[in-house]
Design an enzyme around this catalytic site. Structure first.
Site, short mmCIF file in Angstrom:
data_model
loop_
_atom_site.label_atom_id
_atom_site.label_comp_id
_atom_site.label_asym_id
_atom_site.label_seq_id
_atom_site.Cartn_x
_atom_site.Cartn_y
_atom_site.Cartn_z
CG HIS A 101 -2.21 1.58 1.29
ND1 HIS A 101 -2.93 1.47 0.68
CD2 HIS A 101 -1.40 2.72 2.20
CE1 HIS A 101 -3.36 3.14 1.35
NE2 HIS A 101 -2.36 3.68 2.18
CD GLU A 102 1.97 3.79 3.67
OE1 GLU A 102 1.64 4.69 2.81
OE2 GLU A 102 1.00 3.84 4.10
CG HIS A 105 0.30 5.87 -0.20
ND1 HIS A 105 -0.18 6.86 -0.90
CD2 HIS A 105 -0.24 5.18 0.80
CE1 HIS A 105 -1.76 6.41 -0.29
NE2 HIS A 105 -1.52 5.47 1.04
#
Length: 126
Positions: A101-102, A105
């Site tokens: 997820h990170e 980003h």
């Protein structure tokens, strides 16, 4: 009463503000105020002052006579995303999902034009 709107400082403004709030504080020679300013877009003058004070307090608590990158980096993290949660004993699969997820980003941030450069990625719960 009159209200006056003051915009947040740009890169040059943040650099100057950091210079004011680091005056009298013993910085290690490799601490670069411009690098800190690049890492703090959207910070107000008060937040930059708080950052330098947090870094100084952390250095003092560690028994250091100077403020280094470790203290500044920690202060930025605390101000930007909060304190690290105690007992963040996550399951390995959850850690992996958070990492993906990170990373997403960071990838999107790198691909979007005129987006602030990603400075740090973490899966530490906060």
């Amino acid at each position: 009463d009159r209200k006056v709107t003051v915009d947040l400082p740009d890169f040059k403004g943040r650099t100057r503000i950091l210079g004011v709030h680091s005056r009298g504080k013993p910085l290690e020679p490799d601490v670069d105020l411009e690098a800190i300013a690049r890492r703090t877009p959207g910070y107000s003058g008060a937040q930059l002052e708080n950052l330098m004070n947090e870094a100084a307090i952390t250095a003092a608590r560690a028994g250091k006579a100077t403020i280094g990158w470790e203290q500044i980096d920690g202060a930025v993290d605390r101000l930007m995303v909060g304190l690290e949660k105690e007992g963040g004993n996550q399951l390995p699969r959850l850690k992996e999902l958070v990492a993906y997820h990170e990373a997403g980003h960071a990838i999107v941030g790198a691909l979007v034009p005129d987006y602030d450069q990603v400075q740090k990625i973490s899966i530490i719960p906060r």
